[in-house]
Write a protein that holds these residues in place. Structure first.
Motif, PDB file in Angstrom:
ATOM      1  N   TYR A 143      44.724  37.226  19.133  1.00  0.00           N
ATOM      2  CA  TYR A 143      45.680  38.059  19.863  1.00  0.00           C
ATOM      3  C   TYR A 143      45.339  38.090  21.352  1.00  0.00           C
ATOM      4  N   GLN A 173      51.197  33.906  16.379  1.00  0.00           N
ATOM      5  CA  GLN A 173      51.464  33.646  14.961  1.00  0.00           C
ATOM      6  C   GLN A 173      50.157  33.584  14.159  1.00  0.00           C
ATOM      7  N   ALA A 185      48.925  37.093  13.662  1.00  0.00           N
ATOM      8  CA  ALA A 185      49.765  37.777  12.678  1.00  0.00           C
ATOM      9  C   ALA A 185      49.447  37.311  11.264  1.00  0.00           C
ATOM     10  N   ASP A 186      49.223  36.003  11.109  1.00  0.00           N
ATOM     11  CA  ASP A 186      48.866  35.463   9.792  1.00  0.00           C
ATOM     12  C   ASP A 186      47.543  36.038   9.296  1.00  0.00           C
ATOM     13  N   ASN A 245      46.823  39.097   9.705  1.00  0.00           N
ATOM     14  CA  ASN A 245      47.113  40.527   9.500  1.00  0.00           C
ATOM     15  C   ASN A 245      46.624  41.416  10.638  1.00  0.00           C
ATOM     16  N   GLN A 276      47.529  43.769  13.282  1.00  0.00           N
ATOM     17  CA  GLN A 276      48.766  44.541  13.349  1.00  0.00           C
ATOM     18  C   GLN A 276      49.482  44.412  14.684  1.00  0.00           C
ATOM     19  N   ILE A 285      51.406  41.307  14.686  1.00  0.00           N
ATOM     20  CA  ILE A 285      52.577  41.398  13.803  1.00  0.00           C
ATOM     21  C   ILE A 285      53.718  42.119  14.514  1.00  0.00           C
ATOM     22  N   ASP A 286      53.368  43.237  15.181  1.00  0.00           N
ATOM     23  CA  ASP A 286      54.395  44.010  15.900  1.00  0.00           C
ATOM     24  C   ASP A 286      54.998  43.193  17.033  1.00  0.00           C
ATOM     25  N   GLN A 331      57.252  40.391  15.698  1.00  0.00           N
ATOM     26  CA  GLN A 331      58.549  40.904  15.236  1.00  0.00           C
ATOM     27  C   GLN A 331      59.472  41.194  16.420  1.00  0.00           C
TER      28      GLN A 331
END
Length: 477
Positions: free
Chosen positions: A427, A451, A454-455, A457, A459, A462-463, A466
């Motif tokens: 990240y 990506q 996010a893969d 997990n 967070q 992921i946010d 999205q």
């Protein structure tokens, strides 16, 4: 135990003298005496006959007239504590050319039992016994040459006698020779020979050979990797009493390797290994108590088990004892003790301990505060590939004080950690590509690392992903 009369076959003398062997007087004298040996009845000496006349009277009364009977009588004397008299009987039979008494005489001289330790005598009698095919003598003679006990170490000679004993069916010799070929230190490594020798010994229920076969199948070393077969060998070795194999069986059940996962059976095998003082079992029990796997979670019991392994200098256990003191788990929080155990773990190359001790030096005030030391420890662990240290070093360079802050180095260390699949580091790398901090701005790389995070997990990733996908679907940039 049958006695074998000696047959001297000069053609079977040692393969060759190694370089420097002629300089070893112990070996030279033993081999010279071997060549000159002649069968004789040593008890014909008057002084010896007088000393042992009472024993000969017993032999005549009990009609122990043959040599075999006298040998077993000597063994009975030895077991009854009359070792000196036993020695004289053995010595007579050895002089008469019998191989088993020669082995016993050699052993007594080698161990300094009954007589003063004398390696020349030991080598001489082992040599006589070995040349007559006595397997135990061949094995012990191999050990003398391999470890250089009383003679010059000679690996070629040791391997010769290990081979003779192995050929004659001795499981210990088969295992030792297999191990020599396995590690490849004194001969060229030959995994095929090692496996075949291990198999020979394992068929005779040699527990160490069975355990090493398990290791070979587990690691695919010399054989095709087969975890179930590895487990089967570990289980057999464990049932034969091998403590490390017991731990391996427990580990197999704990992780479902070669057998269905079963934490309760894992715990049972770890307990059996622990009862045999297997240090790894203490660590594994600590882990189970720590995480509540197969047992109720109990930090106090976890710490107790880690402590036993730590005192045996197990690096992971040293780290966990430090960690428990740092966090106050199963005991009161004690930074001084945490530092002590972390430092001991570092002396055994624990990168986790380097990372945690660096964190203490960086974050704590007072006597423990030492940011320079923290940076050194993070650097050391990061260079060895420890992912948390790589992340922390990246954070130090990203947010550090003037003179330390370096965005390019921050990016480099975050990237190293990201490449090891650490979500938070991925990240960070994504953000730096997006903002062009420490590297050139690159939206493609930004999406890639976002990506990846996010893969894993993470967070925030992921946010953000999205939100990015939603923005893209609405036609935004």
């Amino acid at each position: 135990m049958l006695l074998k009369p000696l047959t001297i076959i000069l053609a079977l003398l040692l393969l060759q003298n190694p370089v420097g062997a002629e300089e070893d007087p112990v070996r030279m004298n033993a081999e010279k005496r071997y060549e000159e040996f002649e069968v004789n009845d040593w008890f014909e000496e008057e002084a010896v006959k007088a000393k042992l006349k009472p024993l000969f009277d017993i032999i005549e009364q009990e009609e122990l007239l043959d040599d075999n009977s006298q040998f077993y009588y000597a063994v009975d004397l030895y077991d009854a504590g009359e070792k000196e008299n036993a020695f004289y009987f053995m010595y007579r039979l050895a002089q008469l050319g019998y191989s088993v008494p020669q082995f016993y005489i050699a052993y007594m001289y080698s161990a300094g039992e009954v007589v003063e330790q004398d390696y020349e005598e030991a080598v001489f009698w082992y040599l006589l016994s070995s040349m007559n095919g006595e397997v135990d003598a061949q094995l012990n003679l191999a050990y003398l040459f391999y470890y250089g006990e009383g003679v010059q170490a000679d690996y070629e000679e040791a391997i010769y006698w290990f081979s003779q004993a192995a050929f004659n069916g001795d499981p210990d010799a088969q295992f030792e020779l297999g191990y020599i070929y396995d590690i490849g230190q004194v001969v060229e490594e030959d995994n095929f020979k090692a496996i075949e020798l291990y198999k020979m010994a394992a068929r005779a229920d040699h527990m160490a050979a069975t355990y090493y076969l398990g290791l070979s199948y587990r690691d695919g070393d010399g054989v095709e990797k087969n975890l179930q077969t590895a487990y089967d060998h570990f289980k057999k070795a464990a049932e034969l009493g091998h403590p490390t194999a017991m731990n391996e069986v427990g580990y197999s059940y704990l992780n479902g390797i070669g057998v269905n996962k079963n934490p309760q059976k894992a715990f049972e095998w770890f307990i059996k290994a622990k009862e045999q003082d297997e240090i790894n079992a203490y660590f594994n029990l600590g882990l189970m108590y720590s995480k509540g796997i197969g047992v109720e979670k109990d930090y106090k019991k976890a710490l107790d088990h880690y402590m036993v392994a730590a005192k045996a200098n197990d690096a992971e256990s040293l780290f966990y004892v430090g960690y428990y003191y740092e966090k106050g788990m199963g005991t009161g929080r004690n930074i001084r003790k945490a530092v002590y155990w972390y430092e001991r773990a570092i002396s055994h190359n624990s990168f986790a301990a380097m990372n945690n001790l660096a964190t203490i030096h960086y974050n704590f005030n007072g006597r423990w505060k030492n940011k320079k030391k923290a940076q050194e420890l993070w650097q050391q662990a990061a260079e060895q590939g420890y992912v948390l240290a790589q992340f922390n070093l990246g954070a130090l360079y990203e947010t550090g004080e003037p003179g330390v802050k370096n965005e390019q180095k921050a990016f480099e260390w975050y990237l190293k950690a990201a490449q090891q699949n650490d979500g938070e580091s991925q990240y960070k790398v994504a953000q730096m590509f997006f903002e062009g901090v420490g590297t050139e701005r690159n939206t493609e790389q930004y999406r890639y690392w976002l990506q990846q995070a996010a893969d894993n997990n993470y967070q925030k990733a992921i946010d953000d992903l999205q939100a990015l996908n939603q923005k893209t679907s609405l036609g935004g940039k």
